[in-house]
Design a protein around this motif. Structure first.
Motif, mmCIF file in Angstrom:
data_model
loop_
_atom_site.group_PDB
_atom_site.id
_atom_site.type_symbol
_atom_site.label_atom_id
_atom_site.label_comp_id
_atom_site.label_asym_id
_atom_site.label_seq_id
_atom_site.Cartn_x
_atom_site.Cartn_y
_atom_site.Cartn_z
ATOM 1 N N VAL A 120 15.954 -4.807 57.270
ATOM 2 C CA VAL A 120 14.516 -4.658 57.093
ATOM 3 C C VAL A 120 13.801 -5.712 57.923
ATOM 4 N N SER A 121 12.846 -5.265 58.670
ATOM 5 C CA SER A 121 11.890 -6.146 59.339
ATOM 6 C C SER A 121 10.541 -5.455 59.162
ATOM 7 N N SER A 122 9.776 -5.306 60.217
ATOM 8 C CA SER A 122 8.593 -4.453 60.080
ATOM 9 C C SER A 122 9.009 -2.992 60.033
ATOM 10 N N LEU A 123 10.280 -2.726 60.387
ATOM 11 C CA LEU A 123 10.882 -1.416 60.263
ATOM 12 C C LEU A 123 12.032 -1.493 59.261
ATOM 13 N N ILE A 124 12.454 -0.324 58.797
ATOM 14 C CA ILE A 124 13.575 -0.246 57.870
ATOM 15 C C ILE A 124 14.655 0.598 58.517
ATOM 16 N N ALA A 125 15.837 0.010 58.728
ATOM 17 C CA ALA A 125 16.951 0.707 59.362
ATOM 18 C C ALA A 125 18.044 0.927 58.340
ATOM 19 N N ILE A 126 18.578 2.165 58.324
ATOM 20 C CA ILE A 126 19.651 2.526 57.390
ATOM 21 C C ILE A 126 20.768 3.189 58.183
ATOM 22 N N GLY A 127 22.001 2.672 58.046
ATOM 23 C CA GLY A 127 23.156 3.259 58.694
ATOM 24 C C GLY A 127 23.972 4.054 57.701
ATOM 25 N N THR A 128 24.718 5.033 58.223
ATOM 26 C CA THR A 128 25.486 5.915 57.351
ATOM 27 C C THR A 128 26.959 5.876 57.732
ATOM 28 N N SER A 129 27.744 6.568 56.925
ATOM 29 C CA SER A 129 29.189 6.584 57.128
ATOM 30 C C SER A 129 29.616 7.517 58.254
ATOM 31 N N ARG A 130 28.681 8.323 58.798
ATOM 32 C CA ARG A 130 29.001 9.207 59.927
ATOM 33 C C ARG A 130 28.433 8.679 61.240
ATOM 34 N N GLY A 131 28.066 7.426 61.283
ATOM 35 C CA GLY A 131 27.608 6.806 62.519
ATOM 36 C C GLY A 131 26.167 7.082 62.848
ATOM 37 N N LEU A 132 25.335 7.477 61.901
ATOM 38 C CA LEU A 132 23.919 7.743 62.133
ATOM 39 C C LEU A 132 23.075 6.572 61.669
ATOM 40 N N VAL A 133 21.935 6.388 62.366
ATOM 41 C CA VAL A 133 20.985 5.340 61.999
ATOM 42 C C VAL A 133 19.628 5.984 61.801
ATOM 43 N N LEU A 134 19.037 5.756 60.605
ATOM 44 C CA LEU A 134 17.694 6.247 60.304
ATOM 45 C C LEU A 134 16.739 5.077 60.357
ATOM 46 N N LEU A 135 15.633 5.250 61.125
ATOM 47 C CA LEU A 135 14.674 4.169 61.316
ATOM 48 C C LEU A 135 13.338 4.607 60.752
ATOM 49 N N PHE A 136 12.814 3.842 59.758
ATOM 50 C CA PHE A 136 11.555 4.158 59.099
ATOM 51 C C PHE A 136 10.554 3.055 59.395
ATOM 52 N N TYR A 460 12.774 -9.417 52.847
ATOM 53 C CA TYR A 460 11.772 -9.494 53.913
ATOM 54 C C TYR A 460 10.457 -9.934 53.289
ATOM 55 N N LEU A 461 10.038 -11.155 53.645
ATOM 56 C CA LEU A 461 8.778 -11.728 53.172
ATOM 57 C C LEU A 461 8.696 -11.742 51.644
ATOM 58 N N GLY A 462 9.796 -12.176 51.000
ATOM 59 C CA GLY A 462 9.808 -12.298 49.557
ATOM 60 C C GLY A 462 10.000 -11.004 48.811
ATOM 61 N N GLN A 463 10.279 -9.919 49.541
ATOM 62 C CA GLN A 463 10.519 -8.630 48.901
ATOM 63 C C GLN A 463 11.994 -8.283 49.070
ATOM 64 N N LEU A 464 12.591 -7.837 47.981
ATOM 65 C CA LEU A 464 14.015 -7.529 47.957
ATOM 66 C C LEU A 464 14.203 -6.019 48.084
ATOM 67 N N PHE A 465 14.926 -5.617 49.152
ATOM 68 C CA PHE A 465 15.258 -4.214 49.369
ATOM 69 C C PHE A 465 16.716 -4.012 48.995
ATOM 70 N N MET A 466 16.993 -2.940 48.238
ATOM 71 C CA MET A 466 18.335 -2.694 47.757
ATOM 72 C C MET A 466 18.711 -1.249 48.081
ATOM 73 N N LEU A 467 19.866 -1.087 48.744
ATOM 74 C CA LEU A 467 20.324 0.216 49.205
ATOM 75 C C LEU A 467 21.269 0.822 48.181
ATOM 76 N N GLY A 468 20.920 2.024 47.726
ATOM 77 C CA GLY A 468 21.784 2.772 46.840
ATOM 78 C C GLY A 468 22.390 3.959 47.561
ATOM 79 N N THR A 469 23.243 4.677 46.877
ATOM 80 C CA THR A 469 23.910 5.815 47.514
ATOM 81 C C THR A 469 22.945 6.957 47.778
ATOM 82 N N GLU A 470 21.833 7.010 47.041
ATOM 83 C CA GLU A 470 20.877 8.104 47.229
ATOM 84 C C GLU A 470 19.445 7.625 47.315
ATOM 85 N N SER A 471 19.222 6.309 47.266
ATOM 86 C CA SER A 471 17.848 5.826 47.236
ATOM 87 C C SER A 471 17.776 4.405 47.779
ATOM 88 N N VAL A 472 16.532 3.989 48.028
ATOM 89 C CA VAL A 472 16.242 2.612 48.417
ATOM 90 C C VAL A 472 15.199 2.082 47.437
#
Length: 1470
Positions: A120-136, A460-472
C-alpha cells in the motif's frame, strides 16, 4: 554533538509525539565507542550465535514433536466488551467493499488465483497465486491488471515512495519491475540463486536502491541503473544464509514521513530546512534492519556496508521475528524536541524497542560516532504475536495467533481494544517452505513459516491494511469525537459521558483529532460534554424515566442522574452550567429537583462546590427543612456555604428553631465576628442556674442539655486556642488574639451580666455565684472541663509570660471553688469528686516544668495523698501515671515538701511500684528496687526488665557513680545518707541470694537468671545451690538452666574458670531432683544433657534405687556394664505390665487397654535394643538366656489366655470380650514375631528352632501358637538367601569390570628417558646378556639388579625427601597400597610418578590371604589382580632376537563367575 532540534510546538502530538519511555539520556560511557572496534558484517557472521545450527535443529525437532499435543493458548486480556465500555471503539475495522468485490470477481471469473501479497502506498497492489497483480487507486477503483510472464505465485510486492514503480517478486525467485501503467521495465533473474522464493522485497528512500531476502535466508541489495537508455540492476549480497537465515528485513524510510510533516507544519523555512537535512542524512546512509532466528542486525548500505548494531534473540523458533520502524518526537533535557527513529522487533510474546540517536554535526565518516543505537525497553504479552504495526507514536496494533487484533498503549502497556478481525488472513507459509521449487529450505525456516504473514499486513500513514482470502480490511484509529458518538448512537449516554470525562482528565489513550495545547484540548472536549449533559437531562425527564411501576424506581433514576450531573460538572470545572442551564431543566420536576439538592451534599461537604447561587441555597435550605431526616445534614451543609450567598436572618432563625448549634455558632463567628453571644445563647438553653444551685458531685441532665454542654466545652477550647469552630482556623491574627483574650476573661470573670439577669428572676446566695461560668461547667462535667483547660494550656499562647500568669490565675480560681479555701475532709475523697479531679489536674500541671505553678504546702500534701490513696479504686493507672510525671519532673520540690518515708509507704500501699522505684533510687537503695520489678504483676514486660536493671546497678556501683540509673538526676540529697559502694553491693547480693527472689527470677527467664547470677555477677555457684537447697523445686529449675548454660559455653575458652566450678556433684544432685519432679524424663536427660559430663554412676544408681526410678536405674546399670541386672529390671517391669493387662482385661475400657499395650510395646522395643547392643559382648550362654527369657515372657500370656477356666467360661457369654481376647492374643503373637526377627543374627537359628520345638511351653499341642513364627522365619531365610545370591552376582560383575578397567589403565605404555641405567650408567641392553629392567612412570629406568627396593624410584624418592616446602608437599602423590575394595570404588586413582608396585613373594602371600578371605577369589584371578595393582613400574625381559630387542609381559585375567560371599562378609561389605 547535538541532535537536530526542531520547533515542533504546532505539531499534532497524536501523530508524532512519543512518550518519555523512549527517552534515554546518553552518558559519557555510552558515547565512548572505540574507533578500531567497529564490527564488520563478516566478523558478525563468523560469530557463534547463541543458538547454533545444531541447537536450532534440536529445538525445531522438539517443537515438531510436541506440536500435535500443544494446546491453543488463549488471550488472557480483558473482556472485549469491557474494553469497549471503558475506552470506546478505539480502532474501527472497515471492509474495502469495492476492492474486495473486484478481488473476489477476479478469483471466481478470471481464474486469477487466491491473493498472496499486498502493498500500500497512494495505490493498493495485490498479488495472486497465478502471477497476477491488481492495482487499485485510493478510490478503490481498479487501475491496472498486470499479468506477469510466469504463472508463479506472487510472493512479495513493493511500491516506491512516489508510487510510480512496482517491484514484483514471485515464488520461483524472479523479480520484475513495472511502472504504474503496466509497462515492464526490468526483469531480474540473476539477482540470487534461482529456486529460492522471494520472501521480502522493499524499496528504500533512494528510488534506485531496493533490498530483498529469499527462502535461502540470504539478503541482497539491488542498485538500479539506466545507461544509454538500457535499464539494468546490480546485485550485492548483504547477508549469506549459510550462517543462519534472515527472516525479515525493514529499511528505514524517512522521505514519506518528512513530506507529511512539512505539510502539517506549513512553509516554515527553518523547520523545512532541518527536515530536509534529516532526509539527506538517512538517504545518504540507507539504514536497513534485518532479523534472523538468533540476532537483529542493523546495517548502513552506503557508502559501504557497515554494521551499526546487533542484538541477540532467544525466543521460540515457532514464531518469526517482525521488524517495524517508527519516527517519534522526544523531549531532551534542554527542553528541545527532536525527531528520532524507533526500531521495534517482535518475537513470540515480546516486543523490543531500540532508539537511534544521530549526530548531524559529526563530520567524521566513522558511522559509530554518527549513529548510536540504544536498547530502550521491552514489553511482554500473554499471547503469541503473528504481526504488529504502529498506528501512531503512542499506539500499537498487535495481531495474535488466534487472529485477534489487540490495540495497546505503548507507555502503560495497557490494552485498549481487542478485535476479532474475521478476515481469513492470508499466510505466506508456502513461500517459506519454497514449495514451488521443490522445498529446498531449512527445517527451521519451513517450521517458522507456518505463522508467516509478512505480505498480508501493511501500514500506510497510521492505517492498517489486512489481506484476506476474499477481502481487504482497513483498521484505523477513530477520532476522539467519533468514539463518543458511537455511544450516543446506541443511546448509551452514561458511557458516553464517562468516556468524555476520561478524555477531559487525560486518562483515555490513543486520542486523535485534538489540538496539542492542553487548554484548547480541554475546551474542545468540554463543549462536547456540555452538549451531552443537556441531552442527558432531557432524556432523563422525558424518555428514560420509568413510565410505570413504583415511585422508588423514579426516585432511584433521578438520584442517579443528579449524582452523574453534579460529578461531571465538578470534574470539568463548569459549575456555572450545573447551577444555571441544567438546573433550569431540572427544576421543572419537583422530585428531580429534590434529589438534585441531595446530590449536592457530598461534594459540598468535601469543599468541591465553592459558589452556589443565593437563590439555589435558599431553595436547598427550604427543601432540607421540609425533610426531618435531613436536618442533621443541613447543619453540616450550612457550615460550608459561602456566607455572602446566604440570608443571614433566615438561616439564624432556622438554626434556633431546629437547634443547629454548630451552624448557629459558626454563623455568628464568621458573619459578625462575635464569639461571646452564641456562647451565652447556647448556655441559656442549658438553664445554667440549676448548675449554680447544686453543689453535688453529679447533676442529672437530659440528653439535649448534655449535647449543648459538650458542644460548649469544645467551643470553649477552640476559642481559648484561637481556632475556628467546629473546625478550621482564624486567619486574622489580631482577631485570633482578641478571641483568646476575650474568652479567657469571660470564663474567669467573677460576675456575669447574663447570670445577673437570670438571678433577678430567681435570687440566690451571693456567696455561691462567684465565677459563675466556671462553676456551671465544674458542676456540669468537671472531668471534661478540666481536660479542656489542660489541652488549652498546651497551646503556645499560654507559654509566654502572660500565658503563665493566666494559668496561675485560673488554677487559683479552681482551688478556691473546689477546695472551699482548703476546708477538705482528707479522710476520704470518695464523697468529693471535684477535689479528686482537681488534684489530678493540679499534679499534671505541676509536673509540666514550663508552667511554674505555685500552690501551698497543705494543698500539695492533700494532692499527693489523694494520688496515693489506696481506698480510691477508680482511675488507678491514671493516678499512678500522674504521680510518676510529678516525681520525674520536679523531684526536688516534691521530695523537699513531702516526707520521703511517708510517701514511700503510701506508694507501697497503693502498689505504685514504678513510683517506689524512683524513691528507692533517690535513696540509693538499689536492692529494694528488685522487689519493685518483681511485685509489678500487672506488667510482665516490666518484670522481665529486672535483669537489665541488675546489670545497670552493677555497672553503676562498680564505676562508683552516683548518677541515676535511668537519667542523670539533679536531686538534692542533703537529707539522704548515701551508703558506701561495698555496703550497697553486699545488700544487692544478699537480696539476690534469697530463694524467693531466685525462684521468681527463674519463673520469668531461667536461662537468663542463671547467666546473670553465675556468669555476669560472678556469684559463687556452691553458695547459690546451698542457699536454695532447702527448696527442691527452685533448685531443680536452677540446675536445669545451669546445665543448659554449661552446654552452651563449654567450647568457649573464656568461660574455663566458670566451668571449673561445675563438677559431677551437680549432675548427681540434678539426677536426684529429676527423679522427684520429672521421673519419666530421666533416661532422656541421661542420654543427652548428662552424657558428656563425668559423675559417679554408682551414686546415681543408688539415687535411682532410693527413688525407685526403674527406667533410669536400668539405663545406668547398662552403662556400668551390668547388662543382666539392667535386663532383669526391664523384664520385671514387662512382667508387671503384662500381669496388669491380664488381670484387668475384662474391666478396662478400650482406651485403657490400648494404653497398656502401647506401654508394653515401647518397653519391648527398648529391651530388644538393649539386647542387640550388648549381645556382641556377652557369652553365647548368657546371650541365649536373656533372649529366650524375653521371648518366654512375651509368649507365656498367649497360653494363659486359654488356661484360666474363668476366662474360658466367660468367652461364651460376651462376644466383645471374645474379640478383645483374640486381639490381645494377636498382639502378643506380633511381639513374639518381633523378638524372633530381632534375635536373628545374634542367636544361632538352629538354637532358636530347637528351643521353640523342644520347649514344653511350645509342645506339639501348642505348635499352632508358634506356627506363624516358624513360617515367618522360613520366609525370611529364603528372602535373605535370594538377597545374598543376587548381591554375590552383582559384586562379582562389578569387581570384574573394575579390574578390567584398572588393568587397561595400568597397561598403558610409557617410555624410558634414557637407554642407560640411572644407577650404574650402563646400557640397559648389555651385549650378550638378558637382563630384567624396571622402568618407572616417571621415565627413570634401572637394571632390576641395581635396585634395592623395586617399588619406588630412587631418584624421585630422594628428591621428594630433600624438598620440604609446602608447595611440593601439596603436589606430592603418596602411594597407599590398595586392598580389594579399591576395585569397587567409582573413582580409580592412576599411580603417580616415581612410584613402583612390583610384587614380592611375601607381600603377595599376605595380600592373597587377606583378599581371598574377603572375596573368596580363585588363585589365578588373585594373581592377575596382584599384578594389576602393582603395575606402577614395568619389569621387562630384554631379549635380543636377530639383533632386535623385545620388551613385554603377558598376563591373563579371567572372569570369575561368583565371589561366593559369606553372609558375614556380605554384612561387612554392605
Amino acid at each position: 554533538m547535538e541532535n537536530i532540534s526542531l520547533n515542533l510546538d504546532d505539531l499534532d502530538d497524536d501523530l508524532l509525539e512519543a512518550e518519555n519511555d523512549f527517552e534515554i539520556i546518553l552518558s559519557g560511557q555510552q558515547l565512548q565507542i572505540p574507533e578500531d572496534q567497529e564490527p564488520t558484517l563478516e566478523s558478525i557472521l563468523n560469530e557463534d550465535d547463541d543458538l547454533d545450527n545444531d541447537e536450532i535443529l534440536k529445538s525445531l525437532t522438539q517443537s515438531l514433536t510436541i506440536l500435535e499435543n500443544e494446546p491453543k493458548s488463549r488471550s488472557t486480556s480483558f473482556n472485549s466488551q469491557y474494553l469497549i465500555e471503558k475506552n470506546g471503539i478505539v480502532c474501527k475495522q472497515t471492509f474495502l467493499k469495492q476492492i474486495s468485490t473486484q478481488l473476489k470477481t477476479a478469483i471466481d471469473r478470471s481464474d486469477a488465483g487466491l491473493p498472496t501479497a499486498l502493498d500500500v502506498s497512494s495505490l493498493i497492489a495485490i498479488g495472486t497465486s497465478r502471477g497476477l497483480v491488481l492495482l487499485f487507486d485510493s478510490n478503490q477503483i481498479l487501475k491496472l491488471y498486470i499479468t506477469t510472464e510466469s504463472n508463479d505465485a506472487i510472493s512479495a510486492l513493493s511500491l516506491n515512495n512516489t508510487s510510480d514503480r512496482l517491484l514484483v517478486g514471485n515464488s520461483s525467485g524472479l523479480i520484475l519491475m513495472y511502472d504504474t501503467n503496466g509497462k515492464l521495465l526490468r526483469k531480474i533473474s540473476d539477482a540470487h540463486p534461482l529456486g529460492n522464493a522471494i520472501l521480502n522485497l522493499k524499496f528504500t528512500d533512494d528510488p534506485k536502491v531496493a533490498v530483498f531476502s529469499d527462502s535461502g535466508g540470504s539478503v541482497f541489495m539491488l542498485d538500479f541503473k539506466r545507461v544509454m537508455g538500457v535499464r539494468s540492476a546490480d546485485t550485492t549480497c548483504l547477508f549469506s544464509g549459510s550462517r543462519g537465515e534472515v527472516c525479515h528485513i525493514e529499511p528505514l524510510k524517512f522521505d514519506k514521513f518528512s513530506q507529511n510533516l512539512i505539510e502539517k507544519l506549513g512553509a516554515k523555512t527553518t523547520v523545512k530546512k532541518n527536515i530536509e537535512n534529516l532526509n539527506q542524512l538517512f538517504s545518504k546512509y540507507s539504514i536497513l534492519a534485518m532479523a534472523s532466528f538468533t540476532k537483529i542486525f542493523i546495517v548502513s548500505l552506503k557508502p559501504k556496508l557497515t554494521v551499526l548494531y546487533t542484538f541477540p534473540l532467544n525466543n521460540s523458533l515457532k514464531y518469526l521475528p517482525i521488524l517495524n520502524w517508527q519516527f517519534v518526537i522526544l523531549q531532551s533535557d534542554e527542553s528541545k524536541r527532536f525527531i528520532t527513529p524507533i526500531l521495534t522487533c517482535a518475537r513470540e510474546s515480546t516486543i523490543h524497542y531500540f532508539q537511534l540517536d544521530y549526530f548531524l554535526e559529526q563530520t567524521d565518516e566513522n558511522l559509530s560516532k554518527k549513529f548510536k543505537f540504544l536498547y530502550s525497553k521491552k514489553s511482554d504479552y500473554n499471547f503469541k504475536i503473528l504481526n504488529f504495526t504502529w498506528l501512531n507514536a503512542k499506539t500499537l496494533a498487535i495481531l495474535d495467533h488466534l487472529e485477534k487484533l489487540h490495540i495497546f498503549d505503548i507507555k502503560s502497556n495497557e490494552e485498549l481494544q481487542c478485535i476479532n478481525i474475521n478476515v481469513k488472513l492470508v499466510y505466506n507459509s508456502s513461500f517459506f517452505k519454497s514449495l514451488a521449487t521443490g522445498g529446498y529450505v531449512s527445517k527451521a525456516l519451513a517450521y517458522a513459516g507456518e505463522n508467516s504473514c509478512y505480505q498480508s499486513i501493511r501500514n500506510y500513514l497510521g492505517q492498517l491494511f489486512m489481506l484476506g482470502t476474499e477481502s481487504v480490511s482497513l483498521f484505523s484509529l477513530q477520532n476522539w469525537s467519533s468514539r463518543i458518538d458511537d455511544f450516543l448512537t446506541e443511546n448509551n449516554l452514561d458511557q458516553a459521558i464517562d468516556l468524555a470525562v476520561s478524555m477531559y482528565r487525560g486518562q483515555t489513550k490513543a486520542l486523535i483529532g485534538l489540538p496539542s495545547d492542553l487548554t484548547l484540548r480541554k475546551e474542545k472536549i468540554c463543549e462536547k460534554i456540555i452538549d451531552i449533559l443537556h441531552l442527558y437531562v432531557n432524556r432523563s425527564i422525558k424518555q428514560d424515566s420509568p413510565k410505570s411501576g413504583s415511585v422508588d424506581l423514579l426516585e432511584k433514576h433521578y438520584f442517579k442522574t443528579s449524582q452523574k450531573l453534579v460529578s461531571v460538572c465538578i470534574q470539568i470545572e463548569r459549575q456555572d452550567i450545573l447551577f444555571n442551564n441544567l438546573y433550569d431543566l431540572i427544576s421543572c420536576d419537583a422530585i428531580f429537583q429534590g434529589y438534585f439538592f441531595e446530590s449536592l451534599e457530598d461534594p459540598l461537604l468535601s469543599n468541591k462546590l465553592n459558589d452556589i447561587p443565593p437563590g439555589l441555597i435558599k431553595k436547598f435550605i427550604k427543601y432540607y427543612k421540609t425533610n426531618p431526616e435531613l436536618l442533621g445534614n443541613l447543619e453540616k451543609c450550612l457550615l460550608h456555604f459561602n456566607i455572602s450567598n446566604i440570608d443571614f436572618h433566615d438561616v439564624i432563625h432556622t438554626c434556633k428553631k431546629y437547634s443547629l448549634i454548630d451552624a448557629y455558632i459558626n454563623l455568628f463567628n464568621k458573619a459578625l465576628g462575635d464569639y461571646i453571644t452564641p456562647f451565652e445563647d447556647v448556655l441559656k438553653l442549658m438553664k445554667p442556674l440549676r448548675f449554680l444551685k447544686s453543689e453535688s458531685n453529679k447533676i442529672e441532665v437530659s440528653n439535649q442539655v448534655a449535647v449543648y454542654g459538650n458542644k460548649l466545652l469544645v467551643y470553649l477550647h477552640c476559642c481559648l486556642c484561637g481556632q475556628g469552630y467546629p473546625y478550621g482556623h482564624i486567619d486574622d491574627l489580631e482577631l485570633c488574639d482578641n478571641v483568646r483574650r476575650t474568652t479567657f476573661d469571660y470564663l474567669t470573670s467573677s460576675s456575669n451580666k447574663m447570670i445577673d439577669e437570670l438571678l433577678k428572676e430567681e435570687p440566690m446566695d451571693l456567696e455561691l455565684i462567684n465565677y459563675p461560668i466556671m462553676r456551671i461547667f465544674l458542676n456540669f462535667d468537671i472531668m471534661d472541663f478540666l481536660n479542656v483547660i489542660s489541652m488549652s494550656f498546651n497551646e503556645p499562647s499560654f507559654e509566654a509570660v502572660v500565658g503563665l500568669d493566666k494559668k496561675q490565675h485560673l488554677i487559683d480560681i479552681l482551688i478556691e471553688i473546689c477546695l472551699k479555701k482548703n476546708q477538705i475532709d482528707t479522710s476520704s475523697y470518695l464523697n468529693n469528686r471535684k477535689a479528686a479531679h482537681l488534684f489530678t489536674f493540679l499534679a499534671r500541671q505541676i509536673a509540666n516544668i514550663n508552667n511554674n505553678i505555685q500552690i501551698n504546702n497543705a494543698i500539695f500534701t492533700q494532692m499527693v495523698e489523694y494520688l496515693c490513696n489506696r481506698e480510691e479504686t477508680t482511675r488507678v493507672e491514671e493516678r499512678e501515671q500522674t504521680l510518676l510525671s510529678l516525681l520525674n519532673s520536679l523531684s526536688i520540690q516534691i521530695l523537699e515538701r513531702f516526707d520521703l518515708d511517708r510517701l514511700l509507704n503510701l506508694c507501697k500501699k497503693a502498689k505504685f511500684y514504678r513510683a517506689c522505684e524512683i524513691l528507692y533510687e533517690f535513696k540509693s537503695e538499689y536492692h529494694e528496687i528488685i522487689d519493685c520489678y518483681l511485685n509489678d504483676e500487672n506488667s510482665l514486660e516490666r518484670q522481665c526488665q529486672i535483669f537489665n536493671f541488675i546489670r545497670n546497678v552493677q555497672n553503676i556501683l562498680y564505676e562508683q557513680q552516683t548518677e541515676s540509673i535511668r537519667r542523670k538526676s539533679t536531686i538534692n540529697r542533703k537529707n539522704t545518707i548515701i551508703e558506701p559502694r561495698d555496703v550497697q553491693l553486699k545488700k544487692l547480693y544478699e537480696k539476690l541470694y534469697q530463694p524467693e527472689i531466685i525462684n521468681r527470677m527463674l519463673n520469668l527467664n531461667p536461662n537468663e537468671t542463671v547467666h546473670l547470677l553465675w556468669i555476669e555477677l560472678n556469684l559463687d555457684l556452691k553458695t547459690l545451690t546451698q542457699t536454695i537447697k532447702n527448696n527442691p523445686e527452685i533448685l531443680f529449675k536452677f540446675l536445669k538452666s545451669l546445665l543448659e548454660l554449661v552446654d552452651l559455653i563449654k567450647t568457649d575458652r573464656k568461660y574455663i574458670n566458670y566451668l571449673s566450678q561445675f563438677g559431677g556433684e551437680y549432675c548427681e544432685l540434678y539426677v536426684d531432683l529429676i527423679c522427684q519432679f520429672e521421673p519419666d524424663n530421666l533416661v532422656n536427660i541421661l542420654k543427652t544433657s548428662l552424657s558428656e559430663y563425668s559423675f559417679r554412676i554408682d551414686e546415681c544408681i543408688r539415687i535411682c534405687r532410693e527413688r525407685q526410678n526403674i527406667d533410669g536405674l536400668a539405663y545406668l546399670l547398662e552403662k556400668s556394664g551390668q547388662i543382666e541386672s539392667a535386663f532383669s529390671l526391664h523384664l520385671e517391669k514387662m512382667n508387671s505390665l503384662i500381669k496388669e493387662l491380664q488381670k484387668n482385661l475384662e474391666i478396662l475400657d478400650d482406651r485403657e487397654v490400648e494404653l497398656l499395650k502401647h506401654k508394653i510395646d515401647a518397653l519391648l522395643i527398648m529391651i530388644v535394643k538393649l539386647c542387640q547392643t550388648n549381645s556382641c559382648a556377652l557369652e553365647d550362654a548368657t546371650k541365649e538366656k536373656i533372649w529366650f527369657s524375653l521371648f518366654d515372657e512375651v509368649m507365656r500370656p498367649i497360653q494363659s489366655l486359654f488356661i484360666d477356666p474363668k476366662i474360658e467360661l466367660f468367652l461364651d457369654e460376651d462376644q466383645k470380650t471374645v474379640q478383645r481376647l483374640n486381639e490381645t492374643k494377636e498382639f502378643f503373637k506380633n511381639l513374639g514375631s518381633y523378638i524372633i526377627n530381632s534375635m536373628v543374627g545374634y542367636v544361632n537359628l538352629t538354637t532358636i528352632i530347637d528351643r521353640m520345638i523342644c520347649n514344653p511351653l511350645y509342645g506339639a499341642s501348642n505348635f499352632g501358637d508358634i506356627k506363624h513364627l516358624m513360617i515367618k522365619m522360613l520366609e525370611m531365610c529364603s528372602y535373605e538367601q535370594t538377597l545374598l545370591d543376587k548381591t554375590d552376582n552383582l559384586v562379582s560383575d562389578d569387581v570384574y569390570s573394575k579390574m578390567c578397567m584398572y588393568k587397561k589403565l595400568s597397561s598403558r605404555s610409557f617410555s624410558a628417558l634414557s637407554n642407560f641405567c640411572q644407577s650404574c650408567s650402563k646400557p640397559l641392553d648389555l651385549d650378550g646378556e638378558n637382563l630384567d629392567v624396571s622402568i618407572f612412570h616417571c621415565g627413570h629406568s634401572f637394571h632390576l639388579s641395581c635396585l634395592d627396593v623395586s617399588d619406588l624410584c630412587p631418584i624421585c624418592n630422594l628428591r621428594n625427601q630433600s624438598v620440604k616446602s609446602t608447595k611440593f608437599k601439596k603436589k606430592e602423590k603418596k602411594y597407599v597400597p590398595n586392598i580389594a575394595n579399591d576395585f569397587l570404588n567409582e573413582e580409580i586413582v592412576i599411580p603417580g610418578p616415581g612410584t613402583s608396585k612390583s610384587i614380592e613373594m611375601n607381600e603377595a602371600n599376605n595380600e592373597k590371604s587377606n583378599d581371598s578371605h574377603f572375596l573368596n577369589l580363585s588363585e589365578g584371578q588373585l594373581n592377575a589382580l596382584k599384578f594389576i595393582r602393582t603395575r606402577n613400574s614395568s619389569v621387562f625381559r630384554v631379549n635380543k632376537i636377530h639383533g632386535e630387542q623385545n620388551y613385554g609381559f603377558n598376563t591373563t585375567l579371567e572372569r570369575n563367575s561368583k565371589l561366593n560371599l559369606t553372609p558375614a562378609n556380605l554384612i561387612k561389605f554392605i
